[in-house]
Design a protein around this motif. Structure first.
Motif, PDB file in Angstrom:
ATOM      1  N   PHE A  75      -8.837 -31.001 -27.101  1.00 11.55           N
ATOM      2  CA  PHE A  75      -7.468 -30.577 -27.409  1.00 11.55           C
ATOM      3  C   PHE A  75      -6.974 -31.175 -28.724  1.00 11.55           C
TER       4      PHE A  75
ATOM      5  N   ALA B 270      -7.078 -29.898 -31.679  1.00 16.27           N
ATOM      6  CA  ALA B 270      -6.358 -28.913 -32.493  1.00 16.27           C
ATOM      7  C   ALA B 270      -4.906 -28.803 -32.065  1.00 16.27           C
ATOM      8  N   ASP B 271      -4.650 -28.896 -30.764  1.00 17.46           N
ATOM      9  CA  ASP B 271      -3.270 -28.821 -30.266  1.00 17.46           C
ATOM     10  C   ASP B 271      -2.465 -30.037 -30.712  1.00 17.46           C
ATOM     11  N   VAL B 272      -3.104 -31.206 -30.671  1.00 16.32           N
ATOM     12  CA  VAL B 272      -2.422 -32.421 -31.117  1.00 16.32           C
ATOM     13  C   VAL B 272      -2.122 -32.325 -32.612  1.00 16.32           C
ATOM     14  N   ARG B 273      -3.097 -31.865 -33.365  1.00 18.33           N
ATOM     15  CA  ARG B 273      -2.904 -31.702 -34.802  1.00 18.33           C
ATOM     16  C   ARG B 273      -1.754 -30.748 -35.099  1.00 18.33           C
ATOM     17  N   ALA B 274      -1.642 -29.667 -34.336  1.00 20.60           N
ATOM     18  CA  ALA B 274      -0.574 -28.691 -34.572  1.00 20.60           C
ATOM     19  C   ALA B 274       0.799 -29.306 -34.330  1.00 20.60           C
ATOM     20  N   VAL B 275       0.922 -30.127 -33.291  1.00 18.28           N
ATOM     21  CA  VAL B 275       2.198 -30.795 -33.015  1.00 18.28           C
ATOM     22  C   VAL B 275       2.562 -31.725 -34.165  1.00 18.28           C
TER      23      VAL B 275
ATOM     24  N   ASP C 134      -0.116 -35.088 -22.497  1.00 21.01           N
ATOM     25  CA  ASP C 134      -0.027 -33.816 -21.773  1.00 21.01           C
ATOM     26  C   ASP C 134       1.404 -33.276 -21.812  1.00 21.01           C
TER      27      ASP C 134
ATOM     28  N   ASP D 266       3.587 -29.841 -37.315  1.00 27.90           N
ATOM     29  CA  ASP D 266       4.931 -29.286 -37.176  1.00 27.90           C
ATOM     30  C   ASP D 266       5.987 -30.351 -37.427  1.00 27.90           C
TER      31      ASP D 266
ATOM     32  N   LEU E  79       2.208 -31.879 -25.281  1.00 25.49           N
ATOM     33  CA  LEU E  79       1.592 -30.593 -25.587  1.00 25.49           C
ATOM     34  C   LEU E  79       2.266 -29.440 -24.840  1.00 25.49           C
ATOM     35  N   LYS E  80       2.975 -29.763 -23.767  1.00 17.29           N
ATOM     36  CA  LYS E  80       3.722 -28.725 -23.041  1.00 17.29           C
ATOM     37  C   LYS E  80       5.078 -28.444 -23.679  1.00 17.29           C
TER      38      LYS E  80
END
Length: 299
Positions: free
Chosen positions: A166, A168-173, A292, A176, A295-296
């Protein structure tokens, strides 16, 4: 005498009290587990002795001594308030402070079961804390600014922690948060280090806030990150509704900072599992659960 050679024992604490505050020397002394920069000892039922240990300078204790007496009376949760000062001596060449004891269990050894109540309580505390700070208030060199100024720190954590698919999801947060508009209001008082070891819980909800050594004036988003780092899943939206002073940009910055704080907790957990100095094995699961929630999103 180096830091490693200073053995802080109950006998040492009592001897220091006899030398500098003899009226307190007869109270019961009990070691408090945890702590890194400072070693805590319970003193009687209502006090604690905070002994400078790994902190390289007395700056953090001196900051608490100066500012907490002014801040504490207007905060809606108990916080440790200095009542006596211990000065360096031949027996112990560091600073120590007698402070009020904040009852409860540290969240890293407890839990929150009354999520809505905790969200409301944290929002009320931060509304009261986040007022414009005076010109002479401390400014942190490593926090309090925009997330874009913390990219190096984030990258080190990001590379050090196993993210199991995950990343990529952390990087996106984080990206942003870096892209979010900066704080344009006045510098406000910020606790600066709200994580599970620095809050106490009782009866399933927040009961106090401790360790103000990182107190500074700056962007409140650094504390708003606690919506994900401290609170149970599903309560962040309620927190921001009750706080009522965070715009979309502040929430974006706070969410990115929460991701960084979660990675820090996970790294401390990894270090603890490996037996490295300063590691905290129980912080790993706390950091993973917080990530978690991050990411939500604000839910």
């Amino acid at each position: 005498m180096t830091d490693a050679e200073i053995e802080i024992t109950a006998d040492l604490v009592r001897d220091l009290l006899r030398e500098q505050h003899p009226d307190l020397a007869g109270l019961a002394i009990r070691e408090v587990a945890g702590g890194w920069g400072n070693h805590m000892w319970r003193l009687g039922d209502e006090l604690a002795v905070r002994m400078q240990r790994m902190d390289p300078t007395p700056e953090l204790q001196l900051k608490e001594r100066r500012w907490l007496p002014a801040l504490a009376p207007r905060l809606p949760l108990p916080v440790p308030t200095p009542v006596r000062f211990g000065e360096p001596s031949e027996r112990f060449p560091k600073h120590w402070t007698v402070m009020t004891w904040v009852p409860g269990e540290p969240l890293d050894h407890g839990s929150i079961s009354r999520g809505a109540h905790a969200a409301d309580t944290l929002a009320g505390f931060l509304r009261a804390l986040h007022v414009e700070a005076p010109a002479e208030a401390p400014i942190a060199a490593d926090r309090g600014t925009h997330p874009k100024d913390c990219t190096d720190g984030f990258e080190k954590l990001f590379q050090a922690v196993a993210l199991d698919g995950f990343a990529a999801d952390v990087r996106a947060v984080w990206d942003d948060a870096v892209a979010a508009p900066a704080w344009e209001g006045p510098r406000v008082w910020v606790h600066g280090d709200l994580h599970p070891a620095n809050v106490v819980v009782s009866d399933g909800t927040l009961a106090g806030i401790v360790d103000f050594g990182d107190l500074f004036a700056g962007d409140p988003a650094w504390d708003l990150a606690a919506a994900w780092v401290l609170l149970p899943a599903g309560t962040a939206s309620r927190f921001f509704d009750m706080y009522a002073h965070a715009d979309e940009a502040a929430i974006r910055r706070a969410r990115g900072l929460a991701a960084m704080k979660s990675l820090f907790l996970m790294l401390m957990g990894q270090n603890g599992d490996r037996g490295l100095p300063g590691g905290k094995p129980n912080w790993g699961p706390l950091g993973r659960a917080a990530l978690d929630r991050v990411l939500k999103g604000a839910s």
